[in-house]
Design an enzyme around this catalytic site. Structure first.
Site, PDB file in Angstrom:
ATOM      1  N   HIS A   1       0.552  -0.844  -0.048  1.00 22.93           N
ATOM      2  CA  HIS A   1       0.392  -0.177   0.331  1.00 22.93           C
ATOM      3  C   HIS A   1       1.470   0.910  -0.311  1.00 22.93           C
ATOM      4  CE1 HIS A   1      -3.729   2.006   1.267  1.00 22.93           C
ATOM      5  NE2 HIS A   1      -3.063   3.108   1.954  1.00 22.93           N
ATOM      6  N   GLU A   2       1.720   1.353   1.190  1.00 23.65           N
ATOM      7  CA  GLU A   2       2.859   2.733   1.420  1.00 23.65           C
ATOM      8  C   GLU A   2       3.615   2.789   0.058  1.00 23.65           C
ATOM      9  OE1 GLU A   2       1.174   4.767   3.063  1.00 23.65           O
ATOM     10  OE2 GLU A   2       0.497   3.299   4.979  1.00 23.65           O
TER      11      GLU A   2
ATOM     12  N   HIS B   1       2.012   4.016  -3.314  1.00 22.17           N
ATOM     13  CA  HIS B   1       1.857   5.838  -2.236  1.00 22.17           C
ATOM     14  C   HIS B   1       3.322   6.722  -3.273  1.00 22.17           C
ATOM     15  CE1 HIS B   1      -2.175   7.471  -1.097  1.00 22.17           C
ATOM     16  NE2 HIS B   1      -1.622   5.805  -0.140  1.00 22.17           N
TER      17      HIS B   1
ATOM     18  N   GLU C   1      -4.173   7.533  -3.432  1.00 28.47           N
ATOM     19  CA  GLU C   1      -5.208   6.352  -2.776  1.00 28.47           C
ATOM     20  C   GLU C   1      -5.266   5.076  -3.895  1.00 28.47           C
ATOM     21  OE1 GLU C   1      -4.605   5.928   0.673  1.00 28.47           O
ATOM     22  OE2 GLU C   1      -6.317   4.550   1.175  1.00 28.47           O
TER      23      GLU C   1
END
Lengths: 504, 504
Positions: A268-269, A272, A298
């Site tokens: 997820h990160e 980003h 996101e």
């Protein structure tokens, strides 16, 4: 380069961005490195930087240069040109900043820094009462801020959300979220009542956190996150801090068991982070060089976390890597079992541990409660009760305590009001983008199965990252996918994956 | 508190200190955390902060308030009062800052940040030529700076050194260092020619760096370094960064073997850290709340590193702790062997690995070469040769390459000219202070042997740390020890310890 008004304006803006980046370093440091004894002093530092930024962002010289540029038709003739994009965003920031009194900015910065620490302690001790006065202060400051920012007739919450998702409106979100809930609830009901759940044992298998860290780092590297331009550290609440495309910092966290959680939060990160690292180098420090909205941001994290990281193809690639780092004792799990366990659906209390199907219901709860607080329809003192009630209604679960209830998220303590809905917008955009990527890259599944993520990363770079803030989120979505925000791809993705896994 | 000119002045000064502390966080981050891709952008951030600091430090409003205060006799009547100390130091900083053009300050900040990275690469590749243009630029900037700062008739180097050791003069140092060298050389000659060196095997015994880290952390904790107000990390060049008494950060480094090095550098930096943590809380952000000089700072690190950490009593305490963390394989070494190995004397190339006896000769080499560069008597291009020559003369060793020669230290790349002599001043002061502490605490040896460092720490707190910058280094030394800087205690310490170890 001639010393035009536009160049001089950009130079000023780059200076403001530098100062903002310094603030971001201090923020990151506070969340990862700062010893407890340094917390109060850090709040003073952040307050000073906020005041300096606000002073520079509202300087009369900036306004003069901006007006001079806006008088030059050539700079604005093409609304998606570099200059028109920069001028649009500089105007927007300037107008918003000048509406905020300097004292409010300073008080907000200091309160954010201090409240964050009180929140962390309150959460650890399950002590909502100790956090309540801080949250009350924060809601008050947020309502003050919204009143300053809102244009005539504008919903105040919208004026706050504009910091994160320019142009978004609570009324549109209400409609979109109601439609989404209407499709999620029957799917969830079917899964819970009629589905055959996959085995949980892979979830419960412990592994040393150091080994987990080496594993998830290898995954982030495979995805194309560039560690010569970034870092991966640990923090309570995983986040990505991008001060510059050459210095993008991810954090994640590790449980002794539940290794899929560290994987998911890292992917997820890193999603980003890949966005931040892919922003246009030529436009560093100007609005054009920045992400267009948090919903789009996101979408990038969700696309990697869910559409890649929770796919069958991914576990073909990931299983050997997992065995290499976590040890042969994981050989008892097939790729198929890992894949289905990674997609377990369990209505529960904690948003950041939620599965793909229930996640958006957690967001809807926060959106509704936050909106009610900003509208003055819900007192902070009544938040714990309202939270429990909403979880009963939307997720059918009984929240056991405030630590696992309304104290679970850092956001409100940091003054992030208007932020939560960008998570669900991100899920919606992610599904749309991923369908477009699949159409453009017919053998994407095979590539993922063999750990080759380069084509996907380049597609995202070219279609999303490199445009910086040239297009607003809604425009970008239409340009890339041919449609406005639409829940159909997300529902196709969830139905298409979860029904087979649950043998429905 | 009444809003007097003095209070308003202190508020301004606290604001400048905050900004300086922000710069220190970014510096620390650059040396411990920053990915390579972020280096150039970080230089821009540091340049901006330096410009802002300089602007605030030279603001006309500051000068006006300062003059107003200086006109109030009551504030100055007692020269060691809070107000007189603060006004003396604010005046000194203001006068020095206003003598520097803003452009020079900005160029220095940016060059420091970039040159530091070039230095690190040049050192890794043993490539002095790639660093030469940066060092030439730095020497030129330093000479420019010195010319701006020097008062009529003042030696330019003294004007630079004043940043670190207010009032120090090259001429005095020459005399002090000549005397010291005159006593060190015969001792060294005796040790090298007639001494029986202790066994080296403890030095060569490897231990995992993670275990070493746990061990040295336990030692720092025993010393009284407060980890709730500080950290310990790793970096190439160990340092201590104190932005505030509640946020004091040490770094150290680890070799696979040579565990005494990690211990020494940790105790050294923890000594600095205990000074920073012990500065007077009531005066945070004002000059009075800051260390009085780097020589005094270094006396605190040396006292712990050498007078405590290299004492026989210390190894009685430290051996069981070492065995606990590094493993039973170290049981073959007695406390006596550990003690004598920790005091091995070996004329060698690397300052930071030098023993207590040769260390000051390394410093004298740097002092003389640096003075020659600032005086324009030595070209940067000739530095490697001059370095080799000096090492032959003072230490009798043949420097094999520039990595182990003039590229070994970070200081010149950071613009730290006038800094090196504070190391030897620190050694001299440390010996004087420790003799005074021993006189005041007759059972100090027994306390150290049992790992009880509280009385020593409190003595240092009360006599040195809590006075902040109230007394200049020379005054403080006289007040605490009854004498000015004096090499006799240092020589007594070295002779008294090394002759028995070497059976002389």
């Amino acid at each position: 380069m001639p010393d035009t008004a536009y160049q001089r304006l950009l130079n000023r803006v780059r200076g403001n961005h530098l100062l903002g980046a310094t603030r971001a370093v201090l923020d990151w440091d506070q969340q990862t490195m700062l010893p407890p004894g340094g917390v109060e002093f850090r709040a003073r530092q952040l307050k000073q930087l906020a005041e300096l930024s606000h002073q520079r962002g509202t300087a009369p010289e900036l306004a003069e240069l901006l007006s001079l540029c806006e008088d030059q038709a050539a700079l604005l003739v093409d609304p998606t040109s570099d200059s028109a994009t920069n001028l649009r965003e500089i105007r927007r920031s300037y107008d918003r900043a000048t509406r905020l009194p300097r004292e409010l900015v300073a008080e907000l910065a200091e309160t954010q820094s201090l409240a964050q620490n009180t929140w962390a302690e309150a959460r650890n001790r399950d002590d909502f009462e100790s956090f309540r006065p801080w949250l009350e202060k924060m809601v008050k400051l947020m309502r003050d801020k919204a009143q300053c920012l809102a244009e005539p007739g504008q919903e105040e919450w919208d004026a706050l959300a504009d910091d994160f998702e320019p142009g978004v409106q609570a009324s549109d979100l209400h409609r979109l979220f109601r439609d989404l809930q209407a499709e999620l609830t029957p799917l969830l009901g079917d899964i819970t009542n009629n589905g055959s759940p996959p085995a949980r044992r892979f979830h419960q298998h412990p592994a040393p956190t150091d080994a987990q860290e080496r594993w998830v780092r290898a995954v982030a590297e495979s995805m194309g996150f560039d560690f010569s331009r970034g870092r991966l550290d640990r923090s309570t609440h995983p986040f990505c801090s991008g001060t510059h495309r050459g210095d993008v910092r991810l954090t994640t966290r590790f449980h002794d068991a539940f290794v899929v959680d560290a994987l998911g939060s890292t992917m997820h990160e890193a999603g980003h982070g890949i966005y931040e690292q892919g922003l246009p180098a030529a436009h560093v420090g100007t609005p054009l060089g920045q992400a267009t909205s948090l919903g789009i941001h996101e979408s990038q994290s969700r696309l990697w976390e869910n559409h890649v990281g929770r796919s069958e193809a991914f576990w073909t690639f990931c299983r050997p890597l997992l065995l290499k780092h976590l040890g042969a004792e994981f050989e008892v799990y097939s790729a198929a079992e890992m894949y289905s366990t990674a997609n377990l659906v369990t209505p529960d209390f904690i948003r950041v541990e939620a599965d793909e199907a229930t996640y958006n219901l957690h967001v809807i709860v926060r959106f509704e409660l936050e909106l009610a607080m900003i509208r003055g329809e819900l007192e902070v003192a009544d938040l714990p009760g309202a939270w429990r009630e909403a979880y009963r209604r939307y997720l059918g679960v009984e929240v056991p305590d405030d630590t696992r209830g309304c104290l679970q998220d850092v956001h409100w303590s940091c003054g992030l009001f208007g932020y939560f809905p960008t998570y669900t917008l991100g899920n919606i955009y992610a599904a749309q983008f991923f369908e477009s990527a699949q159409a453009a890259l017919p053998d994407l599944d095979d590539q993922v199965a063999s750990g080759n993520f380069a084509a996907l990363k380049h597609w995202l770079n070219a279609h999303i990252h490199e445009s910086g803030s040239r297009f607003r989120a809604a425009d970008l979505c239409e340009r890339v996918t041919g449609r406005p925000a639409d829940i159909a791809p997300l529902m196709r993705h969830l139905e298409g994956k979860l029904r087979p896994i649950y043998q429905l």
